[in-house]
Design an enzyme around this catalytic site. Structure first.
Site, PDB file in Angstrom:
ATOM      1  N   PRO A   2      30.331  26.631  15.750  1.00 58.35           N
ATOM      2  CA  PRO A   2      31.036  27.495  14.789  1.00 58.35           C
ATOM      3  C   PRO A   2      30.324  28.845  14.671  1.00 58.35           C
ATOM      4  O   PRO A   2      29.115  28.888  14.467  1.00 58.35           O
ATOM      5  CB  PRO A   2      30.950  26.720  13.468  1.00 58.35           C
ATOM      6  CG  PRO A   2      30.552  25.337  13.841  1.00 58.35           C
ATOM      7  CD  PRO A   2      29.781  25.433  15.123  1.00 58.35           C
ATOM      8  N   GLU A   3      31.073  29.916  14.831  1.00 66.18           N
ATOM      9  CA  GLU A   3      30.530  31.266  14.699  1.00 66.18           C
ATOM     10  C   GLU A   3      30.911  31.816  13.326  1.00 66.18           C
ATOM     11  O   GLU A   3      31.640  31.164  12.575  1.00 66.18           O
ATOM     12  CB  GLU A   3      31.076  32.160  15.819  1.00 66.18           C
ATOM     13  CG  GLU A   3      30.669  31.723  17.218  1.00 66.18           C
ATOM     14  CD  GLU A   3      29.208  32.032  17.532  1.00 66.18           C
ATOM     15  OE1 GLU A   3      28.560  32.735  16.741  1.00 66.18           O
ATOM     16  OE2 GLU A   3      28.720  31.539  18.561  1.00 66.18           O
TER      17      GLU A   3
END
Ligand SMILES: [Zn+2]
Length: 271
Positions: A2-3
Site C-alpha cells: 500500500p502506497e
C-alpha cells in the site's frame, strides 16, 4: 505494497464513521512488526476523536493518546458494523460503539502501536523524521528546493527515502520524474529551480490523481478487504520496459537503483 494514495483512501473509507466512537474492546492476534506497547485494555473506554494520516501511518487520536496503524506490505483495514470471527490473517480488532475496525495482514509487516502523544516515544521515533506531506498545504516549494540542494544522491532515491517529501513510492516517483522531464539518475542537488518546480507540481498531480481514482472506487476498495492491489494508474513509464513512450515513441528503459526498478524515457527525460 500500500502506497500513500491507498492509505489515504483507506482513511477516507472510515474516518467520518469512526469519529466520536468509544472503544469497547481491543483484541490483538499474532505479533505484528512492532508491539502495541501497552495492554489493549488501556484503549478501552477512550473516545476516537479523529483519524489523520502522516506518511503511510494512520493516526487515531483518542482522549489519552494516539493509536498508530501501518499497513506494512500486505495489510488492509476494514470498518464494519459487525465482523465475522477473526480469520488467521486478522491480527487486530478495534471494537467500538460505531463498528469494528479490523486489520487483515497476511505477511504481518503492518503494525498497531500506542503512543501517549505524537511528541513522545514511540510515535516520535516513527514519525519524527518524515518529510513534508505532498498533499498538504505544508508541502512548500522553497523547502522542497532547499531539501534537494542538500542531497547528492540520485533524485529518484532521494524521493524514495521519504525524508524530504513522504509517500512518493516507486511507481509515483517514476511517473512524476517522467512528467517533469527529469532523468532519475541525476543528482538531486544538480536540478535547476524551474525543473524542481515542475517536479513539485508533478508529485502533487500524480498522487492527487491516484487518491481520486481510489476514491471513485471506494466502495469496491472497502469491500475488497485484503485484495485491493494497486490503483489502476494509466502509467506513462512504470512497468512499460521496451514499450514505446506515449510522448515520443522511444522504447522505455528500465534500470535498477537501490535495488528498485526505475523506468524512464531516454528522450523525454534529459534534465
Ligand atoms: Zn519519450
Amino acid at each position: 505494497m500500500p502506497e500513500l494514495p491507498e492509505v489515504e483512501v483507506t482513511r477516507l473509507s472510515f474516518a467520518s464513521r469512526i469519529a466520536g466512537a468509544r472503544v469497547l474492546d481491543m483484541r490483538m492476534g499474532k505479533p505484528l512488526r512492532w508491539p502495541l506497547g501497552v495492554s489493549p485494555a488501556v484503549l478501552v473506554g477512550q473516545t476516537i476523536l479523529r483519524v489523520r494520516r502522516r506518511g503511510k501511518y494512520l493516526l487515531l487520536d483518542m482522549d489519552r493518546g494516539v493509536l498508530l496503524l501501518h499497513l506494512g506490505m500486505s495489510g488492509s483495514l476494514n470498518f464494519a458494523n459487525t465482523q465475522a470471527p477473526a480469520g488467521k490473517h486478522d491480527h487486530m480488532d478495534l471494537v467500538t460503539s460505531q463498528g469494528v475496525l479490523r486489520l487483515h495482514d497476511p505477511r504481518r509487516f503492518g503494525a498497531a502501536v500506542w503512543s501517549s502523544s505524537e511528541q513522545h516515544e514511540p510515535a516520535l521515533k516513527l514519525l519524527g523524521k518524515l518529510g513534508m506531506e505532498p498533499l498538504s498545504e505544508g508541502f512548500d516549494l522553497k523547502l522542497f528546493q532547499q531539501g534537494l540542494k542538500k542531497r547528492a544522491a540520485p533524485i529518484k532515491q532521494v524521493l524514495l527515502a521519504g525524508d524530504v517529501v513522504v509517500g512518493v513510492g516507486n511507481i509515483y516517483a517514476s511517473e512524476a520524474l517522467f512528467m517533469s522531464g527529469i532523468r532519475p539518475t541525476v543528482k538531486a542537488q544538480k536540478l535547476s529551480a524551474p525543473r524542481v518546480a515542475k517536479l513539485y507540481a508533478a508529485i502533487r498531480q500524480v498522487l492527487a490523481r491516484a487518491v481520486e481514482q481510489g476514491g471513485s472506487s471506494l466502495k469496491d476498495f472497502v469491500n475488497a478487504h485484503g485484495d485491493t492491489g494497486y490503483f489502476q494508474l494509466e502509467a506513462s513509464v512504470y512497468g512499460r520496459t521496451g514499450l514505446p513512450c506515449r510522448t515520443c515513441e522511444a522504447p522505455i528503459k528500465q534500470i535498477v537503483q537501490g535495488q528498485r526498478s526505475t523506468f524512464f524515457c531516454p528522450i523525454c527525460q534529459k534534465h
